[in-house]
Motif scaffolding. Structure first.
Motif, mmCIF file in Angstrom:
data_model
loop_
_atom_site.group_PDB
_atom_site.id
_atom_site.type_symbol
_atom_site.label_atom_id
_atom_site.label_comp_id
_atom_site.label_asym_id
_atom_site.label_seq_id
_atom_site.Cartn_x
_atom_site.Cartn_y
_atom_site.Cartn_z
ATOM 1 N N GLY A 1 0.811 -1.211 0.000
ATOM 2 C CA GLY A 1 0.000 0.000 0.000
ATOM 3 C C GLY A 1 0.842 1.258 0.000
ATOM 4 N N VAL A 2 1.906 1.269 0.818
ATOM 5 C CA VAL A 2 2.799 2.435 0.878
ATOM 6 C C VAL A 2 3.499 2.647 -0.463
ATOM 7 N N LEU A 3 3.981 1.572 -1.072
ATOM 8 C CA LEU A 3 4.673 1.685 -2.355
ATOM 9 C C LEU A 3 3.743 2.177 -3.459
ATOM 10 N N LEU A 4 2.524 1.688 -3.454
ATOM 11 C CA LEU A 4 1.576 2.097 -4.491
ATOM 12 C C LEU A 4 1.228 3.575 -4.360
ATOM 13 N N ALA A 5 1.030 4.030 -3.132
ATOM 14 C CA ALA A 5 0.771 5.457 -2.915
ATOM 15 C C ALA A 5 1.971 6.296 -3.326
ATOM 16 N N SER A 6 3.178 5.799 -3.057
ATOM 17 C CA SER A 6 4.395 6.513 -3.449
ATOM 18 C C SER A 6 4.538 6.569 -4.963
ATOM 19 N N VAL B 1 2.123 6.784 -7.073
ATOM 20 C CA VAL B 1 1.210 7.830 -7.535
ATOM 21 C C VAL B 1 1.821 9.208 -7.317
ATOM 22 N N ALA B 2 2.557 9.358 -6.221
ATOM 23 C CA ALA B 2 3.077 10.675 -5.840
ATOM 24 C C ALA B 2 4.278 11.112 -6.661
ATOM 25 N N THR B 3 5.064 10.163 -7.182
ATOM 26 C CA THR B 3 6.287 10.534 -7.887
ATOM 27 C C THR B 3 6.006 11.004 -9.311
ATOM 28 N N ASN B 4 6.873 11.873 -9.807
ATOM 29 C CA ASN B 4 6.755 12.365 -11.186
ATOM 30 C C ASN B 4 7.640 11.585 -12.146
ATOM 31 N N ASN B 5 8.456 10.696 -11.608
ATOM 32 C CA ASN B 5 9.359 9.892 -12.427
ATOM 33 C C ASN B 5 8.624 8.622 -12.844
ATOM 34 N N SER B 6 8.305 8.483 -14.125
ATOM 35 C CA SER B 6 7.467 7.374 -14.588
ATOM 36 C C SER B 6 8.138 6.020 -14.375
ATOM 37 N N TRP B 7 9.464 5.938 -14.557
ATOM 38 C CA TRP B 7 10.137 4.658 -14.394
ATOM 39 C C TRP B 7 10.265 4.273 -12.921
ATOM 40 N N LEU B 8 10.452 5.263 -12.041
ATOM 41 C CA LEU B 8 10.453 4.984 -10.610
ATOM 42 C C LEU B 8 9.063 4.525 -10.170
ATOM 43 N N ALA B 9 8.025 5.172 -10.701
ATOM 44 C CA ALA B 9 6.656 4.762 -10.398
ATOM 45 C C ALA B 9 6.409 3.329 -10.853
ATOM 46 N N TYR B 10 6.923 2.981 -12.030
ATOM 47 C CA TYR B 10 6.762 1.621 -12.551
ATOM 48 C C TYR B 10 7.474 0.620 -11.642
ATOM 49 N N ALA B 11 8.699 0.959 -11.190
ATOM 50 C CA ALA B 11 9.457 0.058 -10.315
ATOM 51 C C ALA B 11 8.705 -0.183 -9.007
ATOM 52 N N MET B 12 8.150 0.876 -8.421
ATOM 53 C CA MET B 12 7.395 0.709 -7.179
ATOM 54 C C MET B 12 6.119 -0.082 -7.414
ATOM 55 N N LEU B 13 5.498 0.094 -8.575
ATOM 56 C CA LEU B 13 4.306 -0.680 -8.927
ATOM 57 C C LEU B 13 4.650 -2.160 -9.040
ATOM 58 N N VAL B 14 5.784 -2.471 -9.642
ATOM 59 C CA VAL B 14 6.235 -3.856 -9.787
ATOM 60 C C VAL B 14 6.358 -4.531 -8.421
ATOM 61 N N ILE B 15 7.046 -3.866 -7.495
ATOM 62 C CA ILE B 15 7.266 -4.450 -6.165
ATOM 63 C C ILE B 15 5.949 -4.521 -5.383
ATOM 64 N N ALA B 16 5.094 -3.499 -5.525
ATOM 65 C CA ALA B 16 3.814 -3.493 -4.824
ATOM 66 C C ALA B 16 2.949 -4.676 -5.253
ATOM 67 N N VAL B 17 2.897 -4.953 -6.549
ATOM 68 C CA VAL B 17 2.125 -6.097 -7.043
ATOM 69 C C VAL B 17 2.686 -7.400 -6.473
ATOM 70 N N GLY B 18 4.024 -7.532 -6.484
ATOM 71 C CA GLY B 18 4.649 -8.740 -5.945
ATOM 72 C C GLY B 18 4.328 -8.957 -4.481
ATOM 73 N N LEU B 19 4.393 -7.894 -3.688
ATOM 74 C CA LEU B 19 4.103 -8.008 -2.253
ATOM 75 C C LEU B 19 2.624 -8.283 -1.994
#
Length: 447
Positions: free
Chosen positions: A324-329, A331-349
């Protein structure tokens, strides 16, 4: 759970045999089921434009699957306990394969809605049926690991299925048929074939199998029977006991909140990735597959570690809270690739909690009550599938972004993690005798 007083060699050899004979086949079944349920997310890359679907209309089409799935989930699971897993799972697979392949012939939004309703009715009972089936074969000491292998089949369905579905889109125009129609047809037919194989291959119980030795059958049957006798809701309780249990309703609420991630993100992931990256269809499908590779890894290690440490609560709640924390983060970031990386880990967790959840659930109840409870829990979770996709589609149409929808999912996951810490807190211990050996078992104490 089982202690060294039990014949360790017999235990190990029996589990090894089950892992070889049952798990790969069940993983394959679930992989095909999950592909047929979720491949609409890739088909949408072409289908929406051809059928004139808005994001909201697509969301309705996705969600209607869960309407009939919810309605028929408990009855289907109860029937499975009466007619046997082999025959009922085969029936489910053959009918859903026919309907999934039939998705290739829809010509309008209304036809899409109708086929999704039929697909939900056909597939209802499959997932809870397999979870119940595994609980009849695996002792508690090995159950979370076994569940992790089963759900790895679903995650692998995305790792393999998303790029495969993307490749099928490139068949667009062959024999005058759209690529998304080829996708539905070619990915639906394997379920029909596997349904026929189930009738010949899948045993109903340890006692009926031909590939376990007599001592393995005896030990496994007695161990499972003793554990079922020790569950808070008796093995002999009727299926209606599921509806009277506070613990079952708490487990249902947890699974509903967790489903915000597995359903909400999964069914929109290719569209979300495309909106962020702007890549073409095959690249989008490949990028959408990566989170599920992490899901495979996280599920295996979280389930195995939970069994080894004999702990459920932190293994259940913490992954969802971090997701949940990663997914919210993201959304908050403006870096699309960083957002994608956090989305990847959030889905895995998010997926990492799955095997621990079902191990926790099947430690609490058994018999017909277990089958009904698993189906009830799964049905309530699928309310997220019924309501969330249309809402996410509406948000996208209204805001031209998925950010608010993903933030909603993030809040649900964090809340689910907190609930998981409570619902799976430390159980109390009991002792039983099985053929002269003392076996120590954990029994979940209801809140």
């Amino acid at each position: 759970m089982q202690q060294p007083s039990v014949n360790a060699g017999l235990h190990a050899s029996t589990m090894k045999r089950l892992n070889i004979k049952l798990i790969p086949f069940l993983m394959l079944l679930y992989m095909v089921a999950y592909i047929d349920k979720s491949n609409i997310s890739v088909a949408a890359l072409q289908m929406n434009a051809e059928l004139g679907l808005t994001a909201r209309m697509y969301g309705i089409g996705v969600g209607l699957f869960f309407l009939t799935y919810i309605i028929f989930e408990v009855p289907s699971s109860v029937i499975l306990t009466r007619v046997g897993a082999r025959r009922w799972i085969a029936r489910i697979m053959i009918t859903w394969g026919i309907v999934a392949a039939g998705m290739a012939f829809v010509q309008s939004a209304n036809q899409l809605y109708g086929m999704r309703l039929l697909l939900g009715a056909a597939e209802a009972g499959f997932t809870p049926g397999i979870i119940y089936y595994l609980s009849q074969w695996y002792p508690r000491s090995d159950r979370a690991k076994a569940m992790s292998f089963f759900y790895i089949g679903a995650a692998l369905a995305s790792v393999i299925g998303l790029p495969l579905s993307g490749a099928f889109l490139h068949l667009d125009g062959y024999f005058g048929v759209s690529g998304w129609r080829w996708l539905f047809l070619l990915e639906g037919l394997p379920a029909v074939v596997l349904g026929i194989v189930v009738l010949r291959y899948l045993p109903d119980s340890p006692a009926t199998t031909q590939w376990l030795h007599a001592d393995q059958k005896e030990w496994l049957s007695q161990t499972i029977a003793a554990e079922q006798a020790a569950t808070p809701i008796s093995h002999h309780a009727g299926w209606s006991a599921a509806f009277r249990s506070r613990q079952v309703w708490l487990l249902s609420l947890f699974w509903l909140l967790q489903a915000f991630g597995t359903i909400g993100i999964t069914l929109f992931l290719p569209l979300i990735v495309k909106s962020v990256s702007g890549q073409e269809s095959f690249t989008v499908s490949a990028l959408s597959a990566l989170p599920f590779l992490f899901a495979c890894i996280f599920m295996y290690f979280n389930g195995t570690h939970s069994d080894r440490r004999r702990e459920r609560a932190w293994h259940l709640g913490l992954p969802l809270m971090i997701a949940g924390v990663l997914l919210a983060s993201a959304v908050a970031t403006n870096n699309s690739w960083l957002a994608y990386a956090m989305l990847v880990i959030a889905v895995g967790l998010n997926w990492a909690a799955t095997p621990v959840f079902w191990a926790t659930t099947t430690e609490y109840l058994s018999g017909a009550a277990a089958a009904a409870s698993i189906a009830l829990i799964n049905s309530i979770a699928n309310i997220a599938g019924l309501g969330l996709p249309p809402v996410m589609g509406w948000i996208k149409d209204a805001t031209q972004s998925y950010d608010s929808a993903l933030l909603m999912v993030a809040i649900a996951l964090f809340a689910g993690g907190l609930l998981g810490l409570y619902v799976a807190r430390t159980p109390r211990k009991i002792s039983l005798e099985i053929s002269g050996h003392e076996v120590r078992l954990e029994q979940v104490k209801a809140p």
